[in-house]
Design an enzyme around this catalytic site. Structure first.
Site, PDB file in Angstrom:
ATOM      1  N   HIS A 126       0.147 -20.711 -35.701  1.00 11.38           N
ATOM      2  CA  HIS A 126      -1.096 -20.918 -34.953  1.00 11.38           C
ATOM      3  C   HIS A 126      -2.285 -21.234 -35.863  1.00 11.38           C
ATOM      4  O   HIS A 126      -3.371 -21.545 -35.386  1.00 11.38           O
ATOM      5  CB  HIS A 126      -1.391 -19.668 -34.098  1.00 11.38           C
ATOM      6  CG  HIS A 126      -2.053 -19.996 -32.790  1.00 11.38           C
ATOM      7  ND1 HIS A 126      -2.707 -21.190 -32.553  1.00 11.38           N
ATOM      8  CD2 HIS A 126      -2.179 -19.275 -31.652  1.00 11.38           C
ATOM      9  CE1 HIS A 126      -3.195 -21.183 -31.321  1.00 11.38           C
ATOM     10  NE2 HIS A 126      -2.884 -20.037 -30.753  1.00 11.38           N
ATOM     11  N   ASP A 164      -1.826 -25.852 -32.176  1.00  9.77           N
ATOM     12  CA  ASP A 164      -2.337 -25.186 -30.976  1.00  9.77           C
ATOM     13  C   ASP A 164      -1.337 -25.314 -29.825  1.00  9.77           C
ATOM     14  O   ASP A 164      -0.397 -26.114 -29.883  1.00  9.77           O
ATOM     15  CB  ASP A 164      -3.728 -25.723 -30.585  1.00  9.77           C
ATOM     16  CG  ASP A 164      -3.732 -27.231 -30.459  1.00  9.77           C
ATOM     17  OD1 ASP A 164      -2.750 -27.767 -29.886  1.00  9.77           O
ATOM     18  OD2 ASP A 164      -4.686 -27.870 -30.918  1.00  9.77           O
TER      19      ASP A 164
END
Ligand code: COA
Length: 303
Positions: A273, A277
C-alpha cells in the site's frame, strides 16, 4: 461434504425426492456399519431396506496427517522453513492491503476440458494455472506498477521488464515459490510446460537457484488443495500477490436474470500500500477477470 458422500448416490426420502438428514445417516450406516444416533424424525421412519446383493461396501476416503504421539520434541528450523521465516518476517514490514473478488470461470472450465487432451497428447498436463498466469501477465502489461519493486528506504520504484511469475508450491520440503520466467513472451502451452517442469523438480527437491530467484509477481493456487478464501502475504521485494480459492459449482444469475450453474472461484490480492492503491488493484483485477471469464478475449492480446 464432511463424509465425502456423493449426493447423487443417496436416495432421498423427502418431498420430491429431497435428501433428508436421515437419508445421509442411513447411507453412512450402510457403508460403514456404524451405528449412528437416530434423530427423532428418523425414529418415525420405516427401517432402511436391507442392502441389495449388488450393493458393496465402499470405504470412505479420509486423508489424515500422520498422528504425532509420545514425548515433546524439539527440532531446528532449517532449509526451506528457515527461508520462510526470513521472507515472511520481511514481508510483514510491508503495509499490505487486500482486495477480493469472485470470478466466474464457467467458460474457462469448458475450454480446459477441450484443451487438456490436446496438451496431454504433447506430453503436458494442462491445469488452470497457465491461464491464470497468462491472464495476470496480460494485466501486468497494462499495470506495470504491480510488477515492480521498491528500493531500500522507499526512494524509487523499479519497474521490471520481465514478468517472472512465481507460483507457491506445496512440496515435501515445505512451501517453495519457483517462477516462470518471461511470461509476457510465453504461450499458455509454454507456461504449462514450464510449470510441469517446475512441479516435477519441486516434488523431487531439485529446483535450481535460478528457478527460485528473480520473481516479480506471485500467484498462490491454494484452491488446488482446498479453501474458498486466503489472504496472501507479499513475497519481498515484489509488491503484489494473488491467492486463488477452489473452483466451486454455485448458482448465479445470467444477463437474462435466469439462474444457472456457474463455476466460481474467489481471488484475493495483497499489495504494497506504500505504492499501490485499491483502485489500481481493482482495475487490474477487472482486466484479469475479464480474460478468465471470456477466455476468447485473450486471443486478441496473445502474441
Ligand atoms: N479449484 C479447483 N480445482 C483446481 C484448482 C482450483 N483452484 N486448481 C487446480 N485444480 C485442479 C486441477 O485442475 C487438477 O485437476 P485435474 O486432475 O482434473 O487436471 C487438480 O486440481 C490438481 O492440480 P495440481 O496438480 O495441483 O496442479 P495446479 O497446476 O493447479 O497446481 C501447484 C500446482 C503446484 C500450485 C499445486 O500443486 C500447489 O502446490 N498448490 C498449493 C499452493 C500453496 O500451498 N499455497 C499456499 C501458500 S502459503
Amino acid at each position: 461434504m464432511e463424509n465425502n458422500i456423493k449426493l447423487s448416490e443417496v436416495v432421498g426420502s423427502g418431498k420430491d425426492g429431497r435428501i433428508l438428514k436421515e437419508d445421509i445417516l442411513n447411507f453412512l450406516e450402510k457403508q460403514t456399519g456404524a451405528i449412528l444416533p437416530p434423530s427423532p424424525k428418523a425414529e418415525m421412519m420405516p427401517p432402511p431396506s436391507p442392502p441389495k446383493p449388488k450393493d458393496k461396501t465402499v470405504p470412505i476416503p479420509i486423508s489424515r496427517p500422520p498422528v504425532f504421539t509420545g514425548k515433546d520434541k524439539t527440532e531446528p528450523i532449517k532449509g526451506f522453513q528457515k527461508t520462510m521465516v526470513k521472507t515472511m518476517t520481511a514481508a510483514l514490514k510491508i503495509p499490505h492491503f487486500v482486495y477480493c473478488d469472485e470470478v466466474d470461470v464457467t467458460e474457462l472450465v469448458k475450454l480446459r476440458e477441450e484443451l487438456k487432451p490436446v496438451a496431454l497428447s504433447r506430453g503436458i498436463k494442462l491445469s488452470f494455472l497457465p491461464f491464470f498466469v497468462k491472464a495476470a501477465s496480460l494485466g501486468l502489461l497494462q499495470f506495470p506498477i504491480l510488477n515492480a519493486s521498491v528500493d531500500e528506504g522507499c526512494q524509487n520504484i523499479i519497474y521490471k521488464a520481465s514478468h517472472n511469475i512465481g507460483i507457491a508450491m506445496d512440496t515435501q520440503q515445505g512451501l517453495i515459490v519457483p517462477n516462470v520466467k518471461n511470461v509476457q513472451l510465453c504461450s499458455v502451452f509454454e507456461i504449462a510446460t514450464e510449470l510441469n517442469r517446475l512441479q516435477k523438480l519441486g516434488a523431487a527437491g531439485q529446483l535450481s537457484t535460478t528457478d527460485v530467484t528473480g520473481g516479480t509477481f506471485t500467484l498462490s493456487n491454494i484452491g488446488s488443495v482446498g479453501g474458498t478464501y486466503a489472504k496472501p502475504v507479499i513475497v519481498p521485494p515484489e509488491v503484489a500477490i494473488g491467492a486463488l480459492g477452489s473452483i466451486r459449482a454455485l448458482p448465479r444469475f445470467n444477463q437474462k436474470g435466469e439462474v444457472y450453474q456457474a463455476q466460481v472461484m474467489n481471488v484475493s490480492w495483497s499489495a504494497d500500500h506504500r505504492i499501490i492503491d485499491g483502485a489500481t488493484m481493482s482495475r487490474f483485477c477487472n482486466l484479469w477477470k475479464s480474460y478468465l471469464e471470456n477466455p476468447a478475449f485473450m486471443l486478441l492480446d496473445l502474441k
